[in-house]
Write a protein that holds these residues in place. Structure first.
Motif, PDB file in Angstrom:
ATOM      1  N   GLU A 117       0.857  -1.173   0.000  1.00 56.00           N
ATOM      2  CA  GLU A 117       0.000   0.000   0.000  1.00 56.00           C
ATOM      3  C   GLU A 117       0.899   1.231   0.000  1.00 56.00           C
ATOM      4  OE1 GLU A 117      -3.642   1.988   2.539  1.00 56.00           O
ATOM      5  OE2 GLU A 117      -3.164  -0.135   2.804  1.00 56.00           O
ATOM      6  N   HIS A 118       0.585   2.201  -0.857  1.00 57.04           N
ATOM      7  CA  HIS A 118       1.405   3.398  -1.004  1.00 57.04           C
ATOM      8  C   HIS A 118       0.898   4.511  -0.087  1.00 57.04           C
ATOM      9  CE1 HIS A 118       3.590   2.184  -4.752  1.00 57.04           C
ATOM     10  NE2 HIS A 118       2.700   1.218  -4.596  1.00 57.04           N
ATOM     11  N   ILE A 156       6.136   2.995   1.249  1.00 57.60           N
ATOM     12  CA  ILE A 156       5.217   1.914   0.916  1.00 57.60           C
ATOM     13  C   ILE A 156       5.189   0.940   2.085  1.00 57.60           C
ATOM     14  CG2 ILE A 156       5.310   2.063  -1.595  1.00 57.60           C
ATOM     15  CD1 ILE A 156       7.439  -0.133  -1.603  1.00 57.60           C
ATOM     16  N   ALA A 157       3.991   0.497   2.438  1.00 55.26           N
ATOM     17  CA  ALA A 157       3.820  -0.479   3.515  1.00 55.26           C
ATOM     18  C   ALA A 157       3.601  -1.849   2.890  1.00 55.26           C
ATOM     19  CB  ALA A 157       2.636  -0.099   4.384  1.00 55.26           C
ATOM     20  N   GLY A 214       5.254  -4.277   7.684  1.00 53.33           N
ATOM     21  CA  GLY A 214       6.310  -3.279   7.742  1.00 53.33           C
ATOM     22  C   GLY A 214       6.220  -2.334   6.566  1.00 53.33           C
ATOM     23  N   GLY A 215       7.336  -1.658   6.296  1.00 58.33           N
ATOM     24  CA  GLY A 215       7.347  -0.708   5.208  1.00 58.33           C
ATOM     25  C   GLY A 215       8.745  -0.399   4.727  1.00 58.33           C
ATOM     26  N   PHE A 216       8.799   0.320   3.618  1.00 58.16           N
ATOM     27  CA  PHE A 216      10.034   0.810   3.038  1.00 58.16           C
ATOM     28  C   PHE A 216       9.924   2.318   2.905  1.00 58.16           C
ATOM     29  CE2 PHE A 216       9.828  -3.541   1.468  1.00 58.16           C
ATOM     30  CZ  PHE A 216      11.131  -3.986   1.644  1.00 58.16           C
ATOM     31  N   PHE A 217      10.925   3.042   3.386  1.00 57.95           N
ATOM     32  CA  PHE A 217      10.971   4.492   3.241  1.00 57.95           C
ATOM     33  C   PHE A 217      12.109   4.848   2.302  1.00 57.95           C
ATOM     34  CE2 PHE A 217      13.476   3.327   6.929  1.00 57.95           C
ATOM     35  CZ  PHE A 217      14.659   4.035   6.783  1.00 57.95           C
ATOM     36  N   ARG A 218      11.917   5.912   1.518  1.00 59.09           N
ATOM     37  CA  ARG A 218      12.928   6.306   0.532  1.00 59.09           C
ATOM     38  C   ARG A 218      14.192   6.797   1.239  1.00 59.09           C
ATOM     39  NH1 ARG A 218      12.097   6.717  -4.467  1.00 59.09           N
ATOM     40  NH2 ARG A 218       9.882   7.218  -4.305  1.00 59.09           N
TER      41      ARG A 218
END
Length: 117
Positions: free
Chosen positions: A33-34, A40-41, A49-53
């Motif tokens: 999910e953006h 993005i999670a 979890g998620g990814f951060f730029r």
């Protein structure tokens, strides 16, 4: 089971969110999910979890924690990682309790996959 004092969420840095998302969708069937252009999670992964730029990446050589995924088919998962653009950083090896390999995903984070067999 109570969630109190348990690990609940994990976040990774990612230089290329699109490539990282595509990699984990293709290899592990994670869902995403953006939340804007820089986050993005993920879910359907065992632990959300998620990814951060960020231009940084987590690697055990630099003292980062190692997230280890499980697979019933270790060799097939390793092949899938390679086909999706991941790099194998440690080939399959045995340890007490199973076997595993380490890989680098498209944004440079190191993870591992293990199996009990």
């Amino acid at each position: 089971m109570t969630m109190n004092n348990h690990i609940n969420y994990v976040e990774f840095a990612a230089a290329d969110l699109a490539a990282t998302e595509q990699f984990f969708k293709q290899v592990f069937a994670w869902q995403f999910e953006h939340y804007g252009p820089d986050y993005i999670a993920f879910s359907n992964s065992g632990l959300d979890g998620g990814f951060f730029r960020s231009e940084l990446a987590g690697n055990t050589v630099n003292g980062s924690a190692l997230v280890v995924l499980y697979s019933d088919e270790l060799e097939q998962t390793m092949l899938n990682v390679k086909q999706a653009g991941g790099t194998i950083s440690k080939d399959i090896f045995s340890f007490p309790g199973g076997r595993r390999f380490h890989f680098i995903e498209p944004s440079g984070n190191e993870l591992a996959v293990w199996t009990a067999s």
